[in-house]
Design an enzyme around this catalytic site. Structure first.
Site, PDB file in Angstrom:
ATOM      1  N   LYS A 200      12.945  34.110  42.327  1.00 59.83           N
ATOM      2  CA  LYS A 200      14.421  34.539  41.283  1.00 59.83           C
ATOM      3  C   LYS A 200      13.706  34.037  39.645  1.00 59.83           C
ATOM      4  CE  LYS A 200      18.954  34.821  40.548  1.00 59.83           C
ATOM      5  NZ  LYS A 200      19.998  34.153  40.395  1.00 59.83           N
ATOM      6  N   GLU A 206       5.807  25.547  43.678  1.00 58.71           N
ATOM      7  CA  GLU A 206       5.201  25.545  45.222  1.00 58.71           C
ATOM      8  C   GLU A 206       5.077  26.761  44.920  1.00 58.71           C
ATOM      9  OE1 GLU A 206       8.382  23.714  44.599  1.00 58.71           O
ATOM     10  OE2 GLU A 206       8.420  22.237  45.293  1.00 58.71           O
ATOM     11  N   GLY A 260      19.779  32.329  44.356  1.00 57.82           N
ATOM     12  CA  GLY A 260      18.657  32.178  45.704  1.00 57.82           C
ATOM     13  C   GLY A 260      18.908  31.993  46.579  1.00 57.82           C
ATOM     14  N   ARG A 261      20.269  31.038  47.275  1.00 55.28           N
ATOM     15  CA  ARG A 261      20.420  30.750  48.377  1.00 55.28           C
ATOM     16  C   ARG A 261      21.253  32.353  49.454  1.00 55.28           C
ATOM     17  NH1 ARG A 261      22.140  27.321  44.956  1.00 55.28           N
ATOM     18  NH2 ARG A 261      25.158  26.738  45.054  1.00 55.28           N
ATOM     19  N   GLU A 346      23.418  22.513  49.182  1.00 50.92           N
ATOM     20  CA  GLU A 346      22.101  23.068  47.808  1.00 50.92           C
ATOM     21  C   GLU A 346      24.231  23.598  46.497  1.00 50.92           C
ATOM     22  OE1 GLU A 346      18.918  24.436  46.956  1.00 50.92           O
ATOM     23  OE2 GLU A 346      19.815  25.977  46.142  1.00 50.92           O
ATOM     24  N   HIS A 377      19.524  17.369  75.034  1.00 51.89           N
ATOM     25  CA  HIS A 377      18.901  16.413  75.760  1.00 51.89           C
ATOM     26  C   HIS A 377      18.698  15.306  74.739  1.00 51.89           C
ATOM     27  CE1 HIS A 377      18.947  18.344  79.326  1.00 51.89           C
ATOM     28  NE2 HIS A 377      19.005  19.144  78.903  1.00 51.89           N
ATOM     29  N   LYS A 489      13.009  18.406  39.522  1.00 50.11           N
ATOM     30  CA  LYS A 489      12.039  19.333  39.561  1.00 50.11           C
ATOM     31  C   LYS A 489      11.464  18.859  38.597  1.00 50.11           C
ATOM     32  CE  LYS A 489      13.616  23.777  41.329  1.00 50.11           C
ATOM     33  NZ  LYS A 489      14.232  24.835  40.846  1.00 50.11           N
TER      34      LYS A 489
HETATM   35  O1  F6P Z   1      15.794  24.942  45.176  1.00 44.77           O
HETATM   36  C1  F6P Z   1      16.194  25.109  43.571  1.00 44.77           C
HETATM   37  C2  F6P Z   1      16.082  26.263  43.798  1.00 44.77           C
HETATM   38  O2  F6P Z   1      16.894  27.095  42.581  1.00 44.77           O
HETATM   39  C3  F6P Z   1      16.871  27.579  44.991  1.00 44.77           C
HETATM   40  O3  F6P Z   1      18.330  27.609  44.689  1.00 44.77           O
HETATM   41  C4  F6P Z   1      16.381  28.700  45.322  1.00 44.77           C
HETATM   42  O4  F6P Z   1      16.459  28.969  46.358  1.00 44.77           O
HETATM   43  C5  F6P Z   1      14.626  27.567  44.918  1.00 44.77           C
HETATM   44  O5  F6P Z   1      15.317  26.930  43.987  1.00 44.77           O
HETATM   45  C6  F6P Z   1      13.894  29.085  44.797  1.00 44.77           C
HETATM   46  O6  F6P Z   1      14.469  29.590  43.712  1.00 44.77           O
HETATM   47  P1  F6P Z   1      13.180  31.038  43.001  1.00 44.77           P
HETATM   48  O7  F6P Z   1      14.107  31.515  43.519  1.00 44.77           O
HETATM   49  O8  F6P Z   1      13.313  31.272  41.696  1.00 44.77           O
HETATM   50  O9  F6P Z   1      11.528  30.612  42.922  1.00 44.77           O
END
Ligand code: F6P
Length: 522
Positions: A200, A206, A260-261, A346, A377, A489
């Site tokens: 987003k 990452e 995002g979530r 979150e 189990h 972050k």
């Molecule tokens: O983990 C924090 C967060 O902002 C989430 O809410 C989001 O889904 C994720 O990082 C990835 O963010 P982006 O889609 O901006 O890379």
């Protein structure tokens, strides 16, 4: 302020629930059941393909009545209206929260419709093979590069709906762990692979670092111009995606009112469309839409997300349970819990209320679990005989997909038997050996769904989304921001600078500085 900001502990219902808790907390579920022959018919909700039995909870009619009063006192109805009508209820980020608009088939926003059409057209080209790679071959592998909400939803759904998949292979690069990236790349042919970079913000460390590694790997066999046939982006940051080298035509937009979530319903679901074809993706959106209508319109007493949220509040804030488990009796749902962990934790891992004050009561539950019957189990011993109270959701399906009736009957016999054993323990038996005696009295919800179809999965996910929203409203917290993650972050960036400049003295904490020294030496 768009949402009511009422301290739940100051409501009349909360006081009543405190008193009521004193009276019933020692009661045994087994006895409660014996006193009411029709209990199971009272505490159940039947809706479409869902049958939700919540009778095996440590509640009476009075509990539910007071919990419903609590929902009224904190103005839940008004909060639901504010969310669906697009008010900026994510106040700390000044954003509306409209993932429900992504599946609102009655009043679909033009931007949503246009994005869905673009997703349909593109994914159909990939699935049919009309979209060709740089050497003229059709695409065989689709790789989603993204993390958090840009990964967990798409992966969970493609696994959950594996039965509906086409010939394409889907892969997920999320972790910055270079070993994991190398393993995935080793299976791929650049000529026949499509990479979907999902972010987003298009700034997530990452994702961008992994996308760069992948692009470099791709360019070893192809030219810069070939990127347009093999890389697309999903982002709200169009400029960022363009700077990375993706042409505007290959960018699928996201709106800032999609968190995002909660984004798997948006263009973030592009890898889902490729894996299970657009019509199944659309069916999933329809299922979520149906659940949205149920949530918006049904009286709270018969409203699945509201009832499940209230029960969770009951255990969290009165019984002081710290966690709840989710156990789905379907191997297809093996990624459901990690997905729910992000959605729920979150969202509701907050300790400041909507007035900006520290709260002095418990908020977000810890969510954990795995699939059944495997879980039986592994950790079920603790559910049965441990000292902690862990309310558990059991999710199961009446029909199997491949039609192996024998296995399915065994699976479902375990599904039903576990809630029965957790409820009853050895209460009705005279067991003298204390090691073999079980108290029972362990609360469970049973969510029995007709079949694991795209539509029913959509409803199930939306159910949990609405449940966590209701809880956030009652706890008087903002569920839709995640400032804690942002702090992590920032610290990670400083740590990376210390590693790259080989200067651990930049790190204040002695323990971390020592660890860095050791890491750099090796
Ligand atoms: O983990 C924090 C967060 O902002 C989430 O809410 C989001 O889904 C994720 O990082 C990835 O963010 P982006 O889609 O901006 O890379």
């Amino acid at each position: 302020m768009f949402l009511p900001a009422i301290n739940p502990t100051k409501t009349k219902a909360w006081q009543a629930l405190e008193n009521h808790f004193q009276k019933i907390s020692e009661q045994q579920l087994q006895d409660i059941f014996e006193k009411d022959a029709d209990r199971a018919n009272h505490f159940k909700i039947e809706w479409q393909n869902f049958y939700v039995d919540y009778s095996k909870n440590r509640i009476t009619k009075e509990t539910i009545s007071q919990l419903l009063k609590l929902a009224d006192e904190v103005k839940l109805k008004e909060a639901i209206y504010q969310q669906f009508s697009g008010k900026k209820i994510n106040e700390t980020e000044d954003r509306a929260v409209l993932h429900t608009a992504l599946r609102d088939f009655e009043n679909m926003k033009p931007v949503v419709k246009a994005t869905l059409q673009k997703m349909e057209l593109f994914s159909e080209g990939i699935v049919s093979g009309s979209h060709k790679g740089f050497t003229g071959k059709p695409i065989t592998d689709v790789v989603n590069i993204g993390i958090g909400g840009s990964h967990l939803g798409p992966e969970m759904v493609t696994e959950a709906l594996h039965f509906y998949r086409n010939h394409l292979k889907t892969h997920f690069i999320a972790n910055i762990d270079g070993d994991a990236v190398a393993e995935i790349l080793s299976e791929l042919n650049p000529e026949t692979t499509l990479f979907i970079i999902v972010s987003k913000s298009f700034t997530t460390q990452e994702t961008i670092a992994n996308a760069i590694v992948v692009k470099e790997w791709f360019l070893k066999s192809a030219s810069e111009a070939d990127i347009q046939k093999h890389f697309v982006a999903v982002s709200a940051n169009i400029e960022g995606a363009k700077e990375f080298g993706i042409s505007e035509a290959n960018i699928f937009p996201m709106q800032d009112w999609v968190g995002g979530r909660f984004s798997l319903w948006s263009s973030v679901g592009l890898s889902i469309c490729c894996a299970i074809s657009f019509k199944n993706f659309e069916a999933m959106l329809k299922g979520a839409y149906e659940m949205d209508n149920h949530f918006k319109n049904e009286d709270f007493a018969g409203n699945i997300p509201v009832i499940l949220a209230l029960l969770s509040i009951w255990y969290n804030n009165f019984f002081k349970a710290e966690s709840e488990a989710v156990v789905a009796y379907s191997q297809y749902l093996h990624k459901l819990v990690p997905y729910l962990q992000q959605a729920v934790m979150e969202s509701n891992g907050k300790s400041v209320d909507r007035n900006g004050e520290k709260i002095d009561y418990q908020s977000g539950m810890i969510v954990w679990g795995n699939v059944g019957s495997n879980s039986q189990h592994a950790y079920f011993q603790l559910l049965h005989q441990g000292t902690k109270l862990i309310p558990t959701d059991f999710i199961g399906f009446s029909q199997s997909l491949h039609g192996n009736k024998e296995n399915h009957n065994i699976l479902m016999a375990n599904f039903f038997a576990q809630t029965e054993a957790l409820w009853e323990g050895t209460h009705h038996k005279n067991i003298e050996n204390s090691f073999k005696s079980f108290d029972g009295n362990k609360p469970t919800n049973t969510i029995l769904i007709k079949k694991l179809s795209p539509k029913n999965l959509g409803s199930l996910i939306a159910l949990y989304e609405h449940k966590l929203f209701v809880q956030g409203i009652i706890w008087n917290i903002f569920s839709y921001d995640q400032w804690g993650v942002e702090l992590g972050k920032t610290v990670a960036k400083g740590t990376l600078r210390a590693i790259e400049s080989k200067d651990p003295s930049k790190i204040k904490n002695q323990s971390t500085a020592n660890l860095l020294k050791k890491f750099m030496k090796e």
